[in-house]
Motif scaffolding. Sequence first.
Motif, PDB file in Angstrom:
ATOM      1  N   ILE A  40       6.305   9.034  -9.315  1.00 49.67           N
ATOM      2  CA  ILE A  40       5.892   8.042 -10.648  1.00 49.67           C
ATOM      3  C   ILE A  40       5.312   6.677  -9.947  1.00 49.67           C
ATOM      4  CG2 ILE A  40       6.388   5.857 -12.068  1.00 49.67           C
ATOM      5  CD1 ILE A  40       8.703   7.795 -13.364  1.00 49.67           C
ATOM      6  N   SER A  61       9.993   3.055 -16.927  1.00 53.03           N
ATOM      7  CA  SER A  61      10.188   4.077 -16.598  1.00 53.03           C
ATOM      8  C   SER A  61      10.676   4.798 -16.074  1.00 53.03           C
ATOM      9  CB  SER A  61       9.404   4.872 -17.035  1.00 53.03           C
ATOM     10  OG  SER A  61       8.178   4.906 -15.323  1.00 53.03           O
ATOM     11  N   PHE A  98       2.719   1.976  -2.553  1.00 50.86           N
ATOM     12  CA  PHE A  98       2.524   2.513  -3.728  1.00 50.86           C
ATOM     13  C   PHE A  98       1.450   2.318  -4.604  1.00 50.86           C
ATOM     14  CE2 PHE A  98       7.891   1.562  -4.278  1.00 50.86           C
ATOM     15  CZ  PHE A  98       8.401   2.280  -3.395  1.00 50.86           C
ATOM     16  N   ASP A  99       1.166   3.342  -5.383  1.00 55.04           N
ATOM     17  CA  ASP A  99      -0.246   3.062  -6.312  1.00 55.04           C
ATOM     18  C   ASP A  99      -0.022   3.277  -7.768  1.00 55.04           C
ATOM     19  OD1 ASP A  99      -2.328   3.440  -6.907  1.00 55.04           O
ATOM     20  OD2 ASP A  99      -2.770   5.819  -6.836  1.00 55.04           O
ATOM     21  N   GLY A 156       0.384  -1.314  -0.046  1.00 54.80           N
ATOM     22  CA  GLY A 156      -0.348  -0.238   0.833  1.00 54.80           C
ATOM     23  C   GLY A 156       1.169   1.065   0.002  1.00 54.80           C
ATOM     24  N   ARG A 197      -0.685   0.917 -11.682  1.00 55.45           N
ATOM     25  CA  ARG A 197      -1.456   0.830 -13.012  1.00 55.45           C
ATOM     26  C   ARG A 197      -0.635  -0.911 -12.914  1.00 55.45           C
ATOM     27  NH1 ARG A 197      -5.635   2.830 -16.434  1.00 55.45           N
ATOM     28  NH2 ARG A 197      -5.708   5.638 -15.171  1.00 55.45           N
ATOM     29  N   SER A 198       1.017  -0.265 -13.814  1.00 50.71           N
ATOM     30  CA  SER A 198       1.539  -1.603 -14.018  1.00 50.71           C
ATOM     31  C   SER A 198       2.829  -1.463 -13.310  1.00 50.71           C
ATOM     32  CB  SER A 198       1.913  -1.491 -15.186  1.00 50.71           C
ATOM     33  OG  SER A 198       2.806  -2.331 -15.429  1.00 50.71           O
ATOM     34  N   ARG A 229       5.406  -3.274 -14.173  1.00 51.40           N
ATOM     35  CA  ARG A 229       6.050  -3.404 -15.101  1.00 51.40           C
ATOM     36  C   ARG A 229       6.880  -2.240 -16.157  1.00 51.40           C
ATOM     37  NH1 ARG A 229       8.960  -7.294 -17.926  1.00 51.40           N
ATOM     38  NH2 ARG A 229       7.630  -8.764 -17.040  1.00 51.40           N
ATOM     39  N   ILE A 230       5.483  -1.406 -16.169  1.00 51.12           N
ATOM     40  CA  ILE A 230       5.532   0.144 -17.067  1.00 51.12           C
ATOM     41  C   ILE A 230       6.017   0.948 -16.314  1.00 51.12           C
ATOM     42  CG2 ILE A 230       4.494   1.975 -17.723  1.00 51.12           C
ATOM     43  CD1 ILE A 230       2.646   0.426 -19.131  1.00 51.12           C
ATOM     44  N   ALA A 231       5.753   1.070 -14.663  1.00 50.73           N
ATOM     45  CA  ALA A 231       6.873   1.641 -13.701  1.00 50.73           C
ATOM     46  C   ALA A 231       7.780   1.832 -13.764  1.00 50.73           C
ATOM     47  CB  ALA A 231       6.392   1.988 -12.291  1.00 50.73           C
ATOM     48  N   GLY A 238       3.598   6.695  -7.220  1.00 50.86           N
ATOM     49  CA  GLY A 238       2.723   7.213  -6.450  1.00 50.86           C
ATOM     50  C   GLY A 238       2.527   7.463  -4.232  1.00 50.86           C
TER      51      GLY A 238
END
Lengths: 230, 230
Positions: free
Chosen positions: A212, A178, A167-168, A165, A170-171, A173-175, A214
């Motif tokens: 990034i 990036s 971090f927040d 909890g 979506r993915s 992998r993408i985080a 969150g």
Amino acid sequence: MNGVQVSRVPGGRYERPHRPARPEGAPAADRRSAIRQAALRLFAAQGYWSTTMADIGAAVGIRGPSLYKHVASKHDLLAEIMNGTMERLIADNTAAVAGTDDVCEQLRRAVEAHIRYHARHRLEAFVGNREIGSLEQPEQEQVLGRRSDYERRFRELIERGAAEGAFDVRSARIASYSILDMGIGVASWFHEDGEFSVDQLAYQYGDIALRIVGALPRGVPREEGEPRRA
Amino acid sequence: MNGVQVSRVPGGRYERPHRPARPEGAPAADRRSAIRQAALRLFAAQGYWSTTMADIGAAVGIRGPSLYKHVASKHDLLAEIMNGTMERLIADNTAAVAGTDDVCEQLRRAVEAHIRYHARHRLEAFVGNREIGSLEQPEQEQVLGRRSDYERRFRELIERGAAEGAFDVRSARIASYSILDMGIGVASWFHEDGEFSVDQLAYQYGDIALRIVGALPRGVPREEGEPRRA
DNA sequence: GATCTTGGCTACTGATCATTAGCCAATGAC
DNA sequence: GTCATTGGCTAATGATCAGTAGCCAAGATC
């Protein structure tokens, strides 16, 4: 080409002296690393395929073929650079993450290590990324393996943070991509004498990474001051 | 190599037919673009210097020297690819930003366009980044010029957002570099048939960019749904 | 149906390179 | 001092390529 004197001139076998055995002040063990250094600089500036053994030789004051007294092949030089880069990156990551259990702090430290490496060793990092395709087969596989290993560390860290909890995302992998790609970019534009020091850069990218995933509220989180670690 | 019949066999001049003028179904104008396509694929896979004109020829079913009936040189192929990439990127950016005056929305759209290009045209983008050093001089300067033009658009957008109080960044330059470098990274790992569609990717990176500039509160901002635009 | 144009092809040219072969001088060990 | 080792060097080898020259056949044009 270098200011060395001519030994036997007209019809003589040599146009320049041999300067053999143990030349001037070169401490012998340094020779090999000077060659690696020169190769790195040239690979970064011109690319692997456009760099000739003669170029590398000239950069250390000898002829191309003489290099083979010190290195096995041109490809070996590249492989050494690229393996060294990945090893160092992974070692730094391990060390960075070891000091704390807090997932936020771990991410910050991992990112700072990532950025520091890409800023301090920009040529290695740059070549390490651009020339993967120039590696031949056992080595390319090896480097790619270490590379995905390295990426996995970031991804799993982010997944853990998300599970806790902290971090927040979506993915994860993408985080992770990036964040890593940001760092890779640093190697292509950073200069020691530019606007930012390595430490400032690392700290700012640490903030960016936390944003990034969150983990930071809007605005700069901690004190406005400078980084905490060297 | 291609299934064409042998014309004159033993001692004859040709081992394969000429298939000249207007071969099979090739509509002639397509030939040139097929060559560009093949060159792009090969440059991406093997690098510019490891790709031979014979390779490119083979990819479109002809011999290396025959390519010169369609293109001026190998270097020309590269320059065309790289200039096309930068032009397209800049045009997409212009279009993306034109629809709104809201700086947040402009950044989101600019980032989405950036990501879309790097995902949809990953080979162009990949080659466009890796092979800058392979370009010779008038063209390299030109591509680098366009490139810094493109970067400036992002930086100025972020500076404007910061001035308006919509964004909160330490350094607009670092923010713009990190956003652009993320996108560049996409070109090296994205696959059409992977976990994410191009639209999903663009949307997620839009969010990430807004987080980087401090324009999004913690958590996912809008509805959880899918992207709004194709 | 003659001739032009297009787009193939082979052969060649000229350059460039990694790497090997083989030579040699200075240093240092004995 | 002799002699081995080390690390230079030149010359050659063998490959690989981009690009050129010049030939030729099929379709297009007239």
